[in-house]
Design a protein around this motif. Structure first.
Motif, PDB file in Angstrom:
ATOM      1  N   GLN A 156      44.357  -7.793 -35.521  1.00 50.22           N
ATOM      2  CA  GLN A 156      43.940  -6.443 -35.143  1.00 50.22           C
ATOM      3  C   GLN A 156      43.289  -6.415 -33.761  1.00 50.22           C
ATOM      4  O   GLN A 156      43.506  -5.486 -32.982  1.00 50.22           O
ATOM      5  CB  GLN A 156      42.977  -5.857 -36.183  1.00 50.22           C
ATOM      6  N   ALA A 157      42.507  -7.444 -33.426  1.00 47.75           N
ATOM      7  CA  ALA A 157      41.850  -7.481 -32.115  1.00 47.75           C
ATOM      8  C   ALA A 157      42.898  -7.497 -31.004  1.00 47.75           C
ATOM      9  O   ALA A 157      42.769  -6.787 -30.002  1.00 47.75           O
ATOM     10  CB  ALA A 157      40.928  -8.689 -32.013  1.00 47.75           C
ATOM     11  N   SER A 158      43.946  -8.297 -31.165  1.00 53.38           N
ATOM     12  CA  SER A 158      45.022  -8.339 -30.168  1.00 53.38           C
ATOM     13  C   SER A 158      45.729  -6.996 -30.094  1.00 53.38           C
ATOM     14  O   SER A 158      46.057  -6.510 -29.012  1.00 53.38           O
ATOM     15  CB  SER A 158      46.035  -9.426 -30.517  1.00 53.38           C
ATOM     16  N   HIS A 159      45.983  -6.401 -31.250  1.00 51.42           N
ATOM     17  CA  HIS A 159      46.661  -5.109 -31.306  1.00 51.42           C
ATOM     18  C   HIS A 159      45.850  -4.058 -30.533  1.00 51.42           C
ATOM     19  O   HIS A 159      46.405  -3.311 -29.717  1.00 51.42           O
ATOM     20  CB  HIS A 159      46.846  -4.685 -32.769  1.00 51.42           C
ATOM     21  N   ASP A 160      44.544  -4.014 -30.779  1.00 48.73           N
ATOM     22  CA  ASP A 160      43.680  -3.054 -30.088  1.00 48.73           C
ATOM     23  C   ASP A 160      43.647  -3.327 -28.588  1.00 48.73           C
ATOM     24  O   ASP A 160      43.683  -2.395 -27.777  1.00 48.73           O
ATOM     25  CB  ASP A 160      42.263  -3.094 -30.666  1.00 48.73           C
ATOM     26  N   ASP A 161      43.592  -4.603 -28.212  1.00 51.00           N
ATOM     27  CA  ASP A 161      43.584  -4.981 -26.797  1.00 51.00           C
ATOM     28  C   ASP A 161      44.893  -4.560 -26.129  1.00 51.00           C
ATOM     29  O   ASP A 161      44.884  -4.018 -25.026  1.00 51.00           O
ATOM     30  CB  ASP A 161      43.370  -6.488 -26.647  1.00 51.00           C
ATOM     31  N   TYR A 162      46.016  -4.775 -26.803  1.00 51.76           N
ATOM     32  CA  TYR A 162      47.322  -4.393 -26.253  1.00 51.76           C
ATOM     33  C   TYR A 162      47.412  -2.875 -26.084  1.00 51.76           C
ATOM     34  O   TYR A 162      47.951  -2.391 -25.095  1.00 51.76           O
ATOM     35  CB  TYR A 162      48.445  -4.900 -27.154  1.00 51.76           C
ATOM     36  N   LYS A 163      46.882  -2.126 -27.038  1.00 51.80           N
ATOM     37  CA  LYS A 163      46.911  -0.672 -26.927  1.00 51.80           C
ATOM     38  C   LYS A 163      46.075  -0.208 -25.732  1.00 51.80           C
ATOM     39  O   LYS A 163      46.469   0.697 -25.003  1.00 51.80           O
ATOM     40  CB  LYS A 163      46.404  -0.037 -28.223  1.00 51.80           C
ATOM     41  N   LYS A 164      44.929  -0.839 -25.515  1.00 51.54           N
ATOM     42  CA  LYS A 164      44.071  -0.495 -24.374  1.00 51.54           C
ATOM     43  C   LYS A 164      44.783  -0.822 -23.057  1.00 51.54           C
ATOM     44  O   LYS A 164      44.782  -0.020 -22.125  1.00 51.54           O
ATOM     45  CB  LYS A 164      42.743  -1.261 -24.474  1.00 51.54           C
ATOM     46  N   ARG A 165      45.392  -2.008 -23.007  1.00 51.06           N
ATOM     47  CA  ARG A 165      46.107  -2.393 -21.788  1.00 51.06           C
ATOM     48  C   ARG A 165      47.263  -1.444 -21.509  1.00 51.06           C
ATOM     49  O   ARG A 165      47.509  -1.075 -20.359  1.00 51.06           O
ATOM     50  CB  ARG A 165      46.619  -3.828 -21.898  1.00 51.06           C
ATOM     51  N   LEU A 166      47.973  -1.068 -22.559  1.00 52.32           N
ATOM     52  CA  LEU A 166      49.088  -0.143 -22.394  1.00 52.32           C
ATOM     53  C   LEU A 166      48.593   1.206 -21.878  1.00 52.32           C
ATOM     54  O   LEU A 166      49.206   1.797 -20.981  1.00 52.32           O
ATOM     55  CB  LEU A 166      49.840   0.024 -23.720  1.00 52.32           C
ATOM     56  N   ALA A 167      47.481   1.692 -22.382  1.00 52.63           N
ATOM     57  CA  ALA A 167      46.910   2.955 -21.897  1.00 52.63           C
ATOM     58  C   ALA A 167      46.532   2.834 -20.416  1.00 52.63           C
ATOM     59  O   ALA A 167      46.789   3.751 -19.624  1.00 52.63           O
ATOM     60  CB  ALA A 167      45.700   3.349 -22.734  1.00 52.63           C
ATOM     61  N   ASP A 168      45.944   1.698 -20.036  1.00 56.60           N
ATOM     62  CA  ASP A 168      45.583   1.480 -18.632  1.00 56.60           C
ATOM     63  C   ASP A 168      46.831   1.457 -17.745  1.00 56.60           C
ATOM     64  O   ASP A 168      46.827   1.996 -16.635  1.00 56.60           O
ATOM     65  CB  ASP A 168      44.812   0.165 -18.467  1.00 56.60           C
ATOM     66  N   LEU A 169      47.890   0.820 -18.230  1.00 58.22           N
ATOM     67  CA  LEU A 169      49.132   0.748 -17.462  1.00 58.22           C
ATOM     68  C   LEU A 169      49.771   2.127 -17.302  1.00 58.22           C
ATOM     69  O   LEU A 169      50.324   2.446 -16.256  1.00 58.22           O
ATOM     70  CB  LEU A 169      50.115  -0.220 -18.127  1.00 58.22           C
ATOM     71  N   LYS A 170      49.684   2.946 -18.333  1.00 59.20           N
ATOM     72  CA  LYS A 170      50.249   4.289 -18.236  1.00 59.20           C
ATOM     73  C   LYS A 170      49.441   5.151 -17.260  1.00 59.20           C
ATOM     74  O   LYS A 170      50.000   5.989 -16.549  1.00 59.20           O
ATOM     75  CB  LYS A 170      50.352   4.918 -19.614  1.00 59.20           C
ATOM     76  N   GLU A 171      48.133   4.917 -17.183  1.00 63.87           N
ATOM     77  CA  GLU A 171      47.312   5.600 -16.183  1.00 63.87           C
ATOM     78  C   GLU A 171      47.705   5.121 -14.785  1.00 63.87           C
ATOM     79  O   GLU A 171      47.798   5.907 -13.845  1.00 63.87           O
ATOM     80  CB  GLU A 171      45.822   5.365 -16.445  1.00 63.87           C
ATOM     81  N   ARG A 172      47.950   3.832 -14.651  1.00 65.02           N
ATOM     82  CA  ARG A 172      48.409   3.272 -13.369  1.00 65.02           C
ATOM     83  C   ARG A 172      49.758   3.882 -12.991  1.00 65.02           C
ATOM     84  O   ARG A 172      49.997   4.204 -11.834  1.00 65.02           O
ATOM     85  CB  ARG A 172      48.511   1.751 -13.490  1.00 65.02           C
ATOM     86  N   GLN A 173      50.630   4.050 -13.978  1.00 65.18           N
ATOM     87  CA  GLN A 173      51.935   4.653 -13.742  1.00 65.18           C
ATOM     88  C   GLN A 173      51.771   6.074 -13.194  1.00 65.18           C
ATOM     89  O   GLN A 173      52.471   6.485 -12.279  1.00 65.18           O
ATOM     90  CB  GLN A 173      52.737   4.667 -15.044  1.00 65.18           C
TER      91      GLN A 173
END
Length: 164
Positions: A117-134
């Motif tokens: 779950q910790a990895s899953h939450d971290d991946y979701k956060k990173r994905l949100a950051d990447l979409k903001e970068r996009q």
């Protein structure tokens, strides 16, 4: 480092500069030449580019138009970007392609499940950051080239894409 210590260190490095001379540099009353910049960066255990780059809270440099983003100014000061329309287009094309690749990686990892779950939450956060970068890249890309060349990145792929 206080003025006296810096002055002594400069003297030991073969560059004489009095404490008052250093104070004038700090206050902007004296210009820094390349030799001063190089030895001061060395003594402060940093790079000349780091000393030339504006602090995070400062977004402009004297003599540089305010139309550039702080990220562009930082890359320019480090010699990683040329502040021309061609240089900006190439930079943002590269950022677009890299960002898309990262988004695809994290979306795929989330689809296939994370180990915990910790990895899953971290991946979701990173994905949100990447979409903001996009979003940021999309806004800047339209400013640089309204025709959308940043987003198809054909120029970038022609130069740096995989060899067939």
């Amino acid at each position: 480092m206080d003025l006296r210590t810096m002055s002594d260190a400069l003297d030991a490095a073969g560059r004489k500069l009095s404490p008052s001379g250093i104070s004038k540099l700090e206050n902007g009353d004296r210009r820094v030449d390349v030799d001063d910049l190089t030895v001061i960066a060395y003594l402060l255990r940093t790079s000349p580019a780091a000393l030339l780059t504006p602090p995070d809270e400062q977004t402009t440099l004297t003599g540089v138009p305010e139309t550039y983003l702080p990220e562009e100014i930082e890359k320019w000061a480090r010699g990683e970007l040329v502040l021309t329309s061609h240089g900006l287009l190439a930079y943002w094309q590269q950022e677009w392609v890299q960002n898309l690749n990262r988004i695809q990686y994290f979306e795929s990892a989330l689809r296939h499940g994370s180990p915990n779950q910790a990895s899953h939450d971290d991946y979701k956060k990173r994905l949100a950051d990447l979409k903001e970068r996009q979003r940021l890249i999309r806004e800047r890309g339209v400013q640089i080239d309204p025709t959308g060349r940043v987003f198809d990145a054909a120029d970038y792929l022609d130069r740096f894409g995989p060899a067939e």
